[in-house]
Enzyme design. Structure first.
Site, PDB file in Angstrom:
ATOM      1  N   SER A  71     -29.503  31.917  25.925  1.00 21.99           N
ATOM      2  CA  SER A  71     -29.891  31.040  27.026  1.00 21.99           C
ATOM      3  C   SER A  71     -28.798  30.007  27.225  1.00 21.99           C
ATOM      4  O   SER A  71     -28.269  29.471  26.249  1.00 21.99           O
ATOM      5  CB  SER A  71     -31.217  30.349  26.703  1.00 21.99           C
ATOM      6  OG  SER A  71     -31.623  29.531  27.778  1.00 21.99           O
ATOM      7  N   HIS A 108     -23.748  21.969  33.080  1.00 20.21           N
ATOM      8  CA  HIS A 108     -23.814  20.815  33.982  1.00 20.21           C
ATOM      9  C   HIS A 108     -22.395  20.304  34.234  1.00 20.21           C
ATOM     10  O   HIS A 108     -21.781  19.697  33.351  1.00 20.21           O
ATOM     11  CB  HIS A 108     -24.650  19.692  33.358  1.00 20.21           C
ATOM     12  CG  HIS A 108     -26.084  20.040  33.150  1.00 20.21           C
ATOM     13  ND1 HIS A 108     -26.987  20.140  34.198  1.00 20.21           N
ATOM     14  CD2 HIS A 108     -26.791  20.313  32.018  1.00 20.21           C
ATOM     15  CE1 HIS A 108     -28.183  20.446  33.708  1.00 20.21           C
ATOM     16  NE2 HIS A 108     -28.091  20.566  32.402  1.00 20.21           N
ATOM     17  N   HIS A 164     -27.635  28.359  35.340  1.00 18.04           N
ATOM     18  CA  HIS A 164     -28.493  28.715  34.203  1.00 18.04           C
ATOM     19  C   HIS A 164     -28.541  30.233  34.112  1.00 18.04           C
ATOM     20  O   HIS A 164     -28.564  30.931  35.133  1.00 18.04           O
ATOM     21  CB  HIS A 164     -29.904  28.162  34.427  1.00 18.04           C
ATOM     22  CG  HIS A 164     -30.951  28.827  33.579  1.00 18.04           C
ATOM     23  ND1 HIS A 164     -31.835  29.768  34.095  1.00 18.04           N
ATOM     24  CD2 HIS A 164     -31.257  28.704  32.265  1.00 18.04           C
ATOM     25  CE1 HIS A 164     -32.632  30.178  33.122  1.00 18.04           C
ATOM     26  NE2 HIS A 164     -32.305  29.557  32.007  1.00 18.04           N
ATOM     27  N   ASN A 208     -30.148  33.529  31.288  1.00 23.48           N
ATOM     28  CA  ASN A 208     -30.935  33.835  30.094  1.00 23.48           C
ATOM     29  C   ASN A 208     -31.170  35.332  30.040  1.00 23.48           C
ATOM     30  O   ASN A 208     -31.447  35.956  31.056  1.00 23.48           O
ATOM     31  CB  ASN A 208     -32.272  33.085  30.173  1.00 23.48           C
ATOM     32  CG  ASN A 208     -33.231  33.486  29.074  1.00 23.48           C
ATOM     33  OD1 ASN A 208     -34.111  34.312  29.284  1.00 23.48           O
ATOM     34  ND2 ASN A 208     -33.068  32.903  27.915  1.00 23.48           N
ATOM     35  N   VAL A 209     -31.028  35.911  28.862  1.00 24.61           N
ATOM     36  CA  VAL A 209     -31.488  37.286  28.615  1.00 24.61           C
ATOM     37  C   VAL A 209     -32.200  37.280  27.270  1.00 24.61           C
ATOM     38  O   VAL A 209     -31.755  36.619  26.325  1.00 24.61           O
ATOM     39  CB  VAL A 209     -30.342  38.324  28.636  1.00 24.61           C
ATOM     40  CG1 VAL A 209     -29.876  38.599  30.056  1.00 24.61           C
ATOM     41  CG2 VAL A 209     -29.163  37.902  27.768  1.00 24.61           C
ATOM     42  N   HIS A 237     -25.355  35.610  45.517  1.00 25.20           N
ATOM     43  CA  HIS A 237     -26.387  36.628  45.721  1.00 25.20           C
ATOM     44  C   HIS A 237     -25.792  38.025  45.890  1.00 25.20           C
ATOM     45  O   HIS A 237     -26.410  39.012  45.458  1.00 25.20           O
ATOM     46  CB  HIS A 237     -27.278  36.251  46.908  1.00 25.20           C
ATOM     47  CG  HIS A 237     -28.350  35.281  46.521  1.00 25.20           C
ATOM     48  ND1 HIS A 237     -29.559  35.686  45.997  1.00 25.20           N
ATOM     49  CD2 HIS A 237     -28.386  33.930  46.542  1.00 25.20           C
ATOM     50  CE1 HIS A 237     -30.299  34.622  45.717  1.00 25.20           C
ATOM     51  NE2 HIS A 237     -29.614  33.544  46.040  1.00 25.20           N
ATOM     52  N   HIS A 266     -45.115  20.342  42.812  1.00 24.43           N
ATOM     53  CA  HIS A 266     -45.363  18.920  43.089  1.00 24.43           C
ATOM     54  C   HIS A 266     -44.300  18.326  44.008  1.00 24.43           C
ATOM     55  O   HIS A 266     -44.506  17.247  44.568  1.00 24.43           O
ATOM     56  CB  HIS A 266     -45.457  18.123  41.780  1.00 24.43           C
ATOM     57  CG  HIS A 266     -44.178  18.025  41.015  1.00 24.43           C
ATOM     58  ND1 HIS A 266     -43.657  19.077  40.300  1.00 24.43           N
ATOM     59  CD2 HIS A 266     -43.295  16.990  40.838  1.00 24.43           C
ATOM     60  CE1 HIS A 266     -42.523  18.695  39.721  1.00 24.43           C
ATOM     61  NE2 HIS A 266     -42.282  17.439  40.033  1.00 24.43           N
ATOM     62  N   GLY A 321     -40.652  25.782  17.692  1.00 25.88           N
ATOM     63  CA  GLY A 321     -39.229  26.110  17.712  1.00 25.88           C
ATOM     64  C   GLY A 321     -38.359  24.891  17.447  1.00 25.88           C
ATOM     65  O   GLY A 321     -38.845  23.764  17.285  1.00 25.88           O
ATOM     66  N   ARG A 322     -37.061  25.120  17.420  1.00 26.69           N
ATOM     67  CA  ARG A 322     -36.101  24.054  17.095  1.00 26.69           C
ATOM     68  C   ARG A 322     -35.872  23.186  18.333  1.00 26.69           C
ATOM     69  O   ARG A 322     -35.227  23.589  19.294  1.00 26.69           O
ATOM     70  CB  ARG A 322     -34.790  24.682  16.622  1.00 26.69           C
ATOM     71  CG  ARG A 322     -33.781  23.683  16.095  1.00 26.69           C
ATOM     72  CD  ARG A 322     -32.612  24.434  15.471  1.00 26.69           C
ATOM     73  NE  ARG A 322     -31.697  23.534  14.789  1.00 26.69           N
ATOM     74  CZ  ARG A 322     -30.607  22.994  15.355  1.00 26.69           C
ATOM     75  NH1 ARG A 322     -30.317  23.259  16.618  1.00 26.69           N
ATOM     76  NH2 ARG A 322     -29.808  22.206  14.652  1.00 26.69           N
TER      77      ARG A 322
END
Length: 305
Positions: free
Chosen positions: A98, A102, A112, A114-115, A151, A181, A265-266
């Site tokens: 992950s 920035h 970002h 993640n796999v 894309h 929100h 988790g950590r």
């Protein structure tokens, strides 16, 4: 039917972490990732380990992290069993890479990716497994050509796996990275998928490889184009304000953050995705016809690219 190979997935994910870190360091040209390797003995909660890598104060990136983790537990947390009750009472393993980057320059988007792989096992029963992941882009001052490039790269990643994969995982990304929100998406999306096991194991595994390797191909050309764009205090203040949305999403809605915190988790690794600085402003409204207003009008809602 292809065989489930947990070790092959783990080895690949560690290699992917190395590869992505190397490419991001090359792009930054100054900062390097500092590694914090960690290990936990199995106990009442999560056991396992990982490699947290953080970059700070580079030429391009203000802060970023690329994490690998492999954890095991005796029972899935509530965030996971809420929509998969069949997982209750099974021991599980979760592994993944992950990352969040920035940048300093407000004209360079935050990104970002993640796999991940989950497997839940119980004596005498077939294992339940799936892959998940994706990549998404959060620009502050978007350029149409950058969004289209992002894309289009995502489409190329998906094309070998089926004609409808991009459309499905693009729509899933738009739905997932949405702040109810605020009534807006976190950024311009990309790809998101979870519970991927409808193909054979090998095809699912090949897909997360394509997504993991596609991230740098999609992101780094945009960074290269925008990293020398001049900016001032106004753009920096808006960047910090919009980073607040990133914080809101990650702490309120993100499934991975909730899973990690609920399962013990950590914490330092889980919250690595937070920006180093962010700000909030009461009842902020962008000035009419400004670049800031354009973000709200044209980019913070699902679009076809």
């Amino acid at each position: 039917m292809s065989t489930i190979d947990k070790e092959a997935v783990k080895l690949y994910l560690m290699q992917l972490q190395d590869q992505i870190c190397q490419r991001l360091e090359q792009e930054d040209g100054k900062a390097t990732f500092i590694e914090d390797a960690w290990h936990r003995e199995p106990g009442d909660r999560l056991g396992g380990g990982g490699r947290t890598r953080v970059m700070r104060n580079g030429n391009v990136f203000e802060q970023g992290g690329v994490n690998f983790s492999h954890v095991q537990g005796n029972a899935m947390p509530a965030s996971a069993t809420a929509h998969r009750p069949e997982l209750a009472g099974r021991r599980f393993e979760a592994m993944g890479v992950s990352l969040v980057m920035h940048p300093h320059n407000p004209y360079v988007p935050t990104s970002h990716a993640n796999v991940r792989f989950f497997i839940a096992e119980k004596e005498g029963e077939a294992p339940i497994w799936w892959f998940g992941g994706g990549f998404d882009l959060t620009p502050f001052y978007p350029f149409e050509e950058d969004c289209q490039f992002w894309h289009n790269t995502a489409k190329e990643v998906c094309a070998p796996f089926g004609a409808d994969v991009y459309a499905q995982h693009k729509a899933w990304c738009d739905d997932y990275f949405y702040l109810p929100h605020r009534g807006e998406t976190r950024g311009i999306g990309g790809l998101f998928f979870d519970d991927l096991n409808q193909w054979e194991f090998d095809k699912c595994f090949d897909y997360i490889k394509a997504v993991g390797e596609g991230y740098c191909d999609a992101y780094l050309p945009i960074v290269e184009r925008r990293k020398v764009t001049e900016y001032g205090e106004r753009e920096r203040e808006f960047q910090l304000y919009r980073r607040g949305r990133y914080v809101e999403f990650n702490l309120v809605y993100d499934r991975g953050t909730l899973f990690g915190l609920q399962s013990g988790g950590r914490t330092e690794s889980i919250l690595m995705s937070m920006p180093p600085l962010a700000r909030w402003e009461y009842s902020y409204e962008p000035q009419a016809d400004s670049p800031e207003a354009s973000l709200y009008q044209h980019y913070l809602k699902p679009r076809e690219w």
